[in-house]
Design an enzyme around this catalytic site. Structure first.
Site, PDB file in Angstrom:
ATOM      1  CE  LYS A 123       7.818  -8.526  -0.552  1.00 45.51           C
ATOM      2  NZ  LYS A 123       7.430  -7.302  -1.096  1.00 45.51           N
TER       3      LYS A 123
ATOM      4  N   GLY B 233       1.082  -0.690  -3.717  1.00 39.43           N
ATOM      5  CA  GLY B 233       1.168   0.407  -4.855  1.00 39.43           C
ATOM      6  C   GLY B 233      -0.123   1.291  -4.379  1.00 39.43           C
TER       7      GLY B 233
ATOM      8  CB  ALA C 290       1.596  -4.160   0.157  1.00 42.65           C
ATOM      9  N   GLY C 291       1.002  -1.049   0.546  1.00 47.27           N
ATOM     10  CA  GLY C 291      -0.050  -0.211   1.016  1.00 47.27           C
ATOM     11  C   GLY C 291       0.432   0.975   1.724  1.00 47.27           C
TER      12      GLY C 291
ATOM     13  CB  ALA D 243       8.469  -0.459  -3.083  1.00 44.35           C
ATOM     14  CB  SER D 244       4.742   2.637  -4.399  1.00 42.06           C
ATOM     15  OG  SER D 244       4.673   1.490  -5.028  1.00 42.06           O
TER      16      SER D 244
END
Lengths: 67, 258
Positions: free
Chosen positions: B98, B159, B185-186, B207-208
């Site tokens: 990635k 994040g 992301a986001g 992830a986050s």
């Protein structure tokens, strides 16, 4: 002076990469470890033979949570 | 859904959710969230080893039956990203990467020229490259033309949890390329993941949103359901939006009460 992950190492010049792993108490057959010396990848197969110069900057990397 | 296989570079995945392992308080928490997510692919970073660390993330993923997707998080130049990818290949015995090449620390937005440079070098070196990119359809097409296996456009900064700030652009990215599009992301909560899938994305990376949720295991399960729901909805085909109401009950046979 050989540096490993930013710290001064006790490993003497002329010793192979595997000595550094031993200093870190890492088993050479440990999965998920990679080594760079002065910005070059040192393949696992060369760890016993690639010797370190006095100015070697060694990075020993492994998996970390991320991304 | 069982026949709805998701393929990247010839590898068949039965889950369209990719989980990031960053931000979890422990390896145990990673394992529990992975199990709840149903993900078959999870990202890991490469950092200086901590000889005193207990347990191994590699072992946790292996035990969970989840394939490892190394990232180049923290790299600001093509040179560092390429070197990190090569070290990851050495460490984890995978050609998959990635690719993240970041422009600055405040936004963590991709640096497009460096990203293209790194992608070109890594593809030439035999890597399966999954670049984290902006929601720019032209850049996505450039990455496809270089031989990337998928593109991973951002919904909003890493994040930030702001969801998909420009759904129109994500749709354009989907139209611009033939390789898989994975929203990255986001994502802040499950509805963001569902929206990504409804916009035509092939997968979602989170992830986050999972790791920093109050209950990460429950959020992992929610993401799994949202990705499946969004995928089903995208295939089902939504109704067109219209300004005025359209009765769902026919007028025919309506009583007249004088």
């Amino acid at each position: 002076m050989i540096r490993v992950n930013g710290n001064v190492s006790q490993v003497s010049p002329g010793q192979p990469v595997s000595t550094v792993l031993a200093e870190l108490k890492l088993s050479a057959d440990l999965r998920g470890i990679a080594v760079a010396v002065n910005g070059e990848v040192i393949p696992r197969s060369d760890w016993d033979t690639y010797t370190l110069s006095d100015s070697a900057r060694v990075e020993v990397l492994g998996a970390m949570q991320g991304g | 859904m069982s026949t709805d296989v998701f393929t990247i570079a010839g590898r068949e995945l039965h889950s369209r959710l990719i989980v990031g392992t960053g931000g979890f308080p422990s390896l145990d928490a990673v394992a529990q969230a992975l199990a709840a997510s149903g993900a078959e692919l999870a990202t890991v970073a490469l950092r200086r080893v901590d000889p005193s660390a207990k347990g191994s993330l590699v072992d946790v993923l292996a035990k969970a039956g989840v394939a490892l997707l190394p990232n180049t998080a923290g790299c600001f130049t093509a040179r560092d990203a390429v070197l990190t990818a090569k070290l990851a290949r050495e460490a984890f015995a995978t050609d998959w990467i990635k690719l993240e090449v970041i422009g600055d620390e405040d936004t963590l937005l991709p640096d497009a020229p460096e990203l293209l440079r790194a992608a070109e070098q890594l593809v030439a070196d035999g890597f399966v490259v999954l670049p984290y990119t902006t929601d720019d359809p032209i850049l996505a097409r450039r990455l496809q033309d270089l031989g990337c296996a998928a593109v991973m456009p951002l919904g909003s900064p890493i994040g930030s949890g702001m969801g998909i700030r420009n759904p129109y652009n994500i749709s354009l990215v989907r139209e611009a390329v033939e390789i898989p599009v994975v929203l990255d992301a986001g994502v802040g909560t499950a509805s963001d993941a569902a929206l990504a899938m409804e916009l035509g994305c092939d997968g979602v990376m989170s992830a986050s949103a999972i790791a920093r949720a109050q209950d990460p295991v429950a959020m992992a399960a929610a993401m799994r359901l949202a990705v499946d729901a969004g995928r089903l909805a995208a295939r089902a085909g939504r109704i067109p939006r219209r300004t005025y109401a359209s009765p769902s009950t026919p007028d025919e046979g309506l009583a007249e009460f004088g």
